[in-house]
Design an enzyme around this catalytic site. Structure first.
Site, PDB file in Angstrom:
ATOM      1  N   TYR A   1       2.337   1.851  -3.400  1.00 42.26           N
ATOM      2  CA  TYR A   1       1.264   2.274  -4.298  1.00 42.26           C
ATOM      3  C   TYR A   1       0.915   3.749  -4.054  1.00 42.26           C
ATOM      4  O   TYR A   1       0.746   4.524  -5.004  1.00 42.26           O
ATOM      5  CB  TYR A   1       0.024   1.401  -4.093  1.00 42.26           C
ATOM      6  CG  TYR A   1      -1.155   1.831  -4.932  1.00 42.26           C
ATOM      7  CD1 TYR A   1      -1.286   1.397  -6.248  1.00 42.26           C
ATOM      8  CD2 TYR A   1      -2.125   2.685  -4.419  1.00 42.26           C
ATOM      9  CE1 TYR A   1      -2.357   1.806  -7.032  1.00 42.26           C
ATOM     10  CE2 TYR A   1      -3.199   3.102  -5.186  1.00 42.26           C
ATOM     11  CZ  TYR A   1      -3.313   2.659  -6.493  1.00 42.26           C
ATOM     12  OH  TYR A   1      -4.370   3.085  -7.261  1.00 42.26           O
TER      13      TYR A   1
ATOM     14  N   CYS B   1      27.329 -28.092  13.865  1.00 43.57           N
ATOM     15  CA  CYS B   1      28.128 -29.196  14.425  1.00 43.57           C
ATOM     16  C   CYS B   1      27.811 -30.542  13.788  1.00 43.57           C
ATOM     17  O   CYS B   1      28.426 -31.552  14.144  1.00 43.57           O
ATOM     18  CB  CYS B   1      27.952 -29.283  15.938  1.00 43.57           C
ATOM     19  SG  CYS B   1      26.330 -29.916  16.454  1.00 43.57           S
TER      20      CYS B   1
ATOM     21  N   LYS C   1      -2.486   8.171   7.059  1.00 45.76           N
ATOM     22  CA  LYS C   1      -1.852   6.857   6.895  1.00 45.76           C
ATOM     23  C   LYS C   1      -0.656   6.733   7.838  1.00 45.76           C
ATOM     24  O   LYS C   1       0.213   7.608   7.881  1.00 45.76           O
ATOM     25  CB  LYS C   1      -1.381   6.668   5.451  1.00 45.76           C
ATOM     26  CG  LYS C   1      -2.505   6.501   4.437  1.00 45.76           C
ATOM     27  CD  LYS C   1      -3.152   5.137   4.568  1.00 45.76           C
ATOM     28  CE  LYS C   1      -4.016   4.792   3.369  1.00 45.76           C
ATOM     29  NZ  LYS C   1      -3.254   4.397   2.199  1.00 45.76           N
TER      30      LYS C   1
ATOM     31  N   LYS D   1      -9.084   3.409  10.319  1.00 40.70           N
ATOM     32  CA  LYS D   1      -9.209   3.116   8.882  1.00 40.70           C
ATOM     33  C   LYS D   1      -8.977   1.621   8.699  1.00 40.70           C
ATOM     34  O   LYS D   1      -7.841   1.160   8.670  1.00 40.70           O
ATOM     35  CB  LYS D   1      -8.206   3.918   8.056  1.00 40.70           C
ATOM     36  CG  LYS D   1      -8.391   3.732   6.553  1.00 40.70           C
ATOM     37  CD  LYS D   1      -7.403   4.560   5.758  1.00 40.70           C
ATOM     38  CE  LYS D   1      -7.638   4.363   4.271  1.00 40.70           C
ATOM     39  NZ  LYS D   1      -7.495   2.965   3.841  1.00 40.70           N
TER      40      LYS D   1
ATOM     41  N   ASP E   1       0.822  -1.208   0.000  1.00 40.62           N
ATOM     42  CA  ASP E   1       0.000   0.000   0.000  1.00 40.62           C
ATOM     43  C   ASP E   1       0.857   1.259   0.000  1.00 40.62           C
ATOM     44  O   ASP E   1       0.539   2.250  -0.668  1.00 40.62           O
ATOM     45  CB  ASP E   1      -0.923   0.011   1.233  1.00 40.62           C
ATOM     46  CG  ASP E   1      -2.049  -1.007   1.120  1.00 40.62           C
ATOM     47  OD1 ASP E   1      -2.197  -1.608   0.039  1.00 40.62           O
ATOM     48  OD2 ASP E   1      -2.764  -1.210   2.117  1.00 40.62           O
TER      49      ASP E   1
ATOM     50  N   LEU F   1     -10.719   8.330  -0.502  1.00 46.95           N
ATOM     51  CA  LEU F   1     -10.291   9.382   0.415  1.00 46.95           C
ATOM     52  C   LEU F   1      -8.901   9.864   0.029  1.00 46.95           C
ATOM     53  O   LEU F   1      -8.060   9.070  -0.392  1.00 46.95           O
ATOM     54  CB  LEU F   1     -10.253   8.861   1.860  1.00 46.95           C
ATOM     55  CG  LEU F   1     -11.587   8.534   2.527  1.00 46.95           C
ATOM     56  CD1 LEU F   1     -11.346   7.876   3.875  1.00 46.95           C
ATOM     57  CD2 LEU F   1     -12.431   9.790   2.688  1.00 46.95           C
TER      58      LEU F   1
ATOM     59  N   GLU G   1     -11.908   7.873  13.460  1.00 46.19           N
ATOM     60  CA  GLU G   1     -12.195   6.439  13.540  1.00 46.19           C
ATOM     61  C   GLU G   1     -11.080   5.656  12.867  1.00 46.19           C
ATOM     62  O   GLU G   1     -10.370   6.181  11.996  1.00 46.19           O
ATOM     63  CB  GLU G   1     -13.532   6.122  12.871  1.00 46.19           C
ATOM     64  CG  GLU G   1     -13.565   6.474  11.394  1.00 46.19           C
ATOM     65  CD  GLU G   1     -14.955   6.361  10.791  1.00 46.19           C
ATOM     66  OE1 GLU G   1     -15.810   5.727  11.414  1.00 46.19           O
ATOM     67  OE2 GLU G   1     -15.170   6.923   9.708  1.00 46.19           O
TER      68      GLU G   1
END
Length: 692
Positions: free
Chosen positions: A33, A397, A300, A104, A30, A78, A102
């Site tokens: 992007y 070993c 973000k 995301k 994300d 958004l 709130e």
């Protein structure tokens, strides 16, 4: 050149969007992007926005598998903010608070249409104007009402929300898919989308999808977004309990930072916070662009999930012989640090995750938590990938690996005495804060002492040698510098292994670390007895049990000579730990450690011990659990302080728990405490209680 780059970006973004919305595949993280979209927007500001550009379109095309559904009100995207400055700039453009804040949710956007309170249609976002009809599938989702509760339902209303896949259920789903020979999902968002967009609703019904709603497509008669939440809840719709109304931008940003600290306690993934102007009349005044409302922003968080290449899977051997596969990754920055390695715990987990060497994988790193591979990006495989094969013999070993006992998942190297890896790890552990806290005995020092380059001979071939070290034994040592996460040599800029004369200067005189190590070792001889017991690396004997045993018996000798029944009677010990102590002492080379340490002056008893120590203090009679990461101390330090104040430091939450000290990253223990109504305090409160 700019126009060529613009076209290239448009093609890339559309390609990734199609994979994301049509195939449920995240071919790019994300974060990466978002960077592509930001670059395209920046270039389009200077060169113009073409019709059909991804920056003015919402989501992706609706699939032909499902019937198209025209949304009554467009479902928009958004705009994003990635810093406090960008968020404050948006809040000024929006005219200030109050704001509704709130989580995301990283899920699949959905619109549900109710007519006179009855669910008649459910559709994905699609391109924002037209989505996919997934009504029959949505009817199988637990918590989504087929008929609204309450009264005064409008004739027609679109409810908007996010469908998600609970994190614990995601792990089980992937394990089941791999066991059935099917490709796993790369992340919970893809699993939610793939599970909902099934042609057969029975498949969707078999997946534990959940939904949280956050608004209407269109509705009159309310004044604020927070009233919207109250009405949605009164209608029996699932809403988040994590929202809050902030009066100004400063308070909203405080909510953003506070939620970031407890995001890992939630049952679903989030990648940020959505902040909306709370007053609906102002929302209408601010309006929207072609793809996003001006009255809302998605803040973000820094990426905790990225895509990177799995270059190899190797195996490390721990201090108790446990063989642990770990991933060697193409270096990538995530959660503020560069990551090259990730633990895979055991061969069963490698199989359960469905990863192949050579895969592009989704890597998650949450704050201070050890990096974890979630799964592969199956769509990017080209056929060159190969399966991991767990080695049958110790890589250091050559002893054959085997479970410690029948039924164990973990394989272990049984060569505890001579395995170079186990010795190195045990010596490093002795120097750690959890044991004797020897500042100059870190991982590099432990490596140099146990595995120097020829012609030097290891001065420490067993823990028995540690307290007999001298300058004469230290000065000749040359050694590789090893990475503490993997035990592999570090390399310089030219790709050559790093080699150091660790304990002497170029002129041949002792280096400061040599003098400091000898002084630290001398000081460590008189450490508290429970620390000395902990440093012996007896399986299952950690600081809490060690302290209880030392307070009961007063000396290492009496602990080791006690019967299993006597050991088991000590609070917090039990039969398994008692058996482990007896097994440890049956080895003659372990007995030599005790003999040599005693001869070297290590204090193996509590001075003037007159009987079991009954510690009194502010936590007397209390059972306390410490979970999550601490800032000013380790969890072991916190537990030691609890015991020193007469309390019992427990590893599990129950009705008998007095309170829980929870730091960032606290998970199931915090949830259990909240479920039982047990008091939860943070580190600062814990420190304040210690000082009271």
């Amino acid at each position: 050149m700019s126009e060529k780059r613009i076209e290239e970006l448009r093609r890339q973004i559309q390609y990734y969007r199609d994979a994301y919305y049509q195939e449920n595949q995240s071919l790019i993280s994300d974060y990466d992007y978002d960077l592509l979209e930001r670059e395209l927007k920046s270039l389009e500001l200077a060169h113009g926005v073409a019709e059909g550009s991804p920056t003015v379109l919402v989501g992706g095309k609706a699939s032909e598998v499902f019937a198209p559904v025209k949304h009554l009100t467009p479902m928009m995207s958004l705009d994003n903010a990635f810093s406090e400055e960008e968020f404050l700039a948006w809040s000024q453009r929006a005219g200030g608070g109050p704001f509704l804040c709130e989580p995301k949710i990283d899920g699949l956007a959905l619109s549900i249409t109710y007519e006179n309170g009855v669910l008649v249609k459910a559709a994905t976002r699609g391109d924002g104007e037209t989505g996919e009809d997934v009504t029959q599938n949505v009817l199988t989702i637990q918590g989504v009402p087929h008929r609204l509760s309450g009264s005064n339902h409008p004739a027609v209303i679109e409810i908007r929300g996010e469908v998600y896949f609970p994190l614990k259920a995601f792990e089980k789903l992937n394990a089941d898919l791999v066991a059935a020979g099917k490709p796993p999902f790369a992340n919970p968002r893809n699993s939610a989308s793939g599970s909902l967009r099934q042609k057969d609703p029975a498949v969707t019904a078999s997946r534990p999808l959940r939904m949280l709603v956050h608004g209407f497509g269109s509705f009159e008669g309310l004044n604020t977004q927070s009233e919207v939440y109250q009405l949605l809840e009164s209608w029996g719709l699932p809403t988040t309990k994590q929202f809050a109304v902030a009066q100004d931008a400063t308070s909203a940003y405080k909510f953003i930072t506070q939620l970031s600290q407890k995001r890992h306690d939630l049952e679903h993934e989030i990648d940020g916070v959505v902040v909306k102007v709370d007053e609906l009349s102002r929302q209408r005044e601010l309006g929207a662009t072609s793809r996003a409302p001006r009255w809302a922003i998605a803040y973000k968080y820094p990426p905790e999930q990225v895509n990177t290449k799995l270059l190899d899977i190797k195996v490390s051997i721990g201090r108790t012989g446990r063989a642990t596969p770990f991933a060697v990754l193409a270096p990538v920055k995530v959660a503020g640090s560069e990551v090259e390695f990730a633990t895979l715990h055991n061969q069963d987990q490698v199989r359960a995750k469905g990863i192949l060497i050579g895969d592009t994988v989704v890597l998650r790193k949450a704050g201070d938590v050890i990096p974890e591979i979630l799964g592969p990006v199956v769509a990017l495989r080209n056929g060159s990938e190969r399966e991991f094969v767990m080695p049958t013999h110790c890589p250091e070993c050559s002893f054959e690996l085997a479970p410690a006992q029948e039924g164990d998942v973990d394989l272990r190297c049984p060569n505890a005495e001579s395995c170079p890896a186990q010795l190195r790890e045990r010596i490093a552990y002795i120097g750690s804060r959890a044991a004797l806290d020897i500042e100059a005995l870190g991982y590099v020092s432990a490596t140099a002492l146990t595995q120097p380059l020829e012609p030097s001979q290891p001065p420490v071939q067993s823990e028995a040698d540690l307290f007999d070290l001298t300058l004469e034994k230290l000065l000749p040592i040359r050694a590789y510098v090893l990475d503490p996460d993997t035990g592999l040599p570090k390399h310089d800029a030219d790709g050559n292994p790093k080699i150091v004369d660790f304990f002497r200067k170029k002129d041949g005189s002792p280096a400061e670390v040599a003098l400091k190590l000898l002084a630290n070792l001398e000081e460590a001889k008189t450490r508290e007895l429970w620390k000395i017991l902990t440093s012996l690396s007896i399986r299952h004997v950690g600081p809490v049990a060690a302290r209880a045993l030392c307070n009961e018996f007063g000396s290492i000798e009496k602990i080791l000579q006690a019967s299993e029944d006597e050991l088991s009677q000590v609070d917090g010990v039990g039969p398994t730990l008692a058996s482990s102590i007896k097994d440890w002492y049956q080895e003659s080379w372990h007995q030599r450690i005790i003999e040599r340490w005693k001869a070297s002056g290590v204090q193996l008893e509590i001075p003037d011990f007159a009987g079991p120590v009954l510690t009194d203090g502010i936590f007397s009679g209390m059972t306390i659990v410490v979970t999550g990461s601490m800032q000013s101390m380790t969890r072991e330090d916190a537990e030691a302080k609890i015991i020193a104040q007469g309390g019992k430091a427990s590893s599990s939450v129950s009705k008998k728990t007095s309170f829980v000290v929870a730091g960032p990253g606290a998970g199931s223990k915090l949830a259990k405490a909240e479920e039982l109504g047990i008091e939860v305090i943070d580190e600062a409160t814990f420190i304040a209680r210690l000082a009271s």
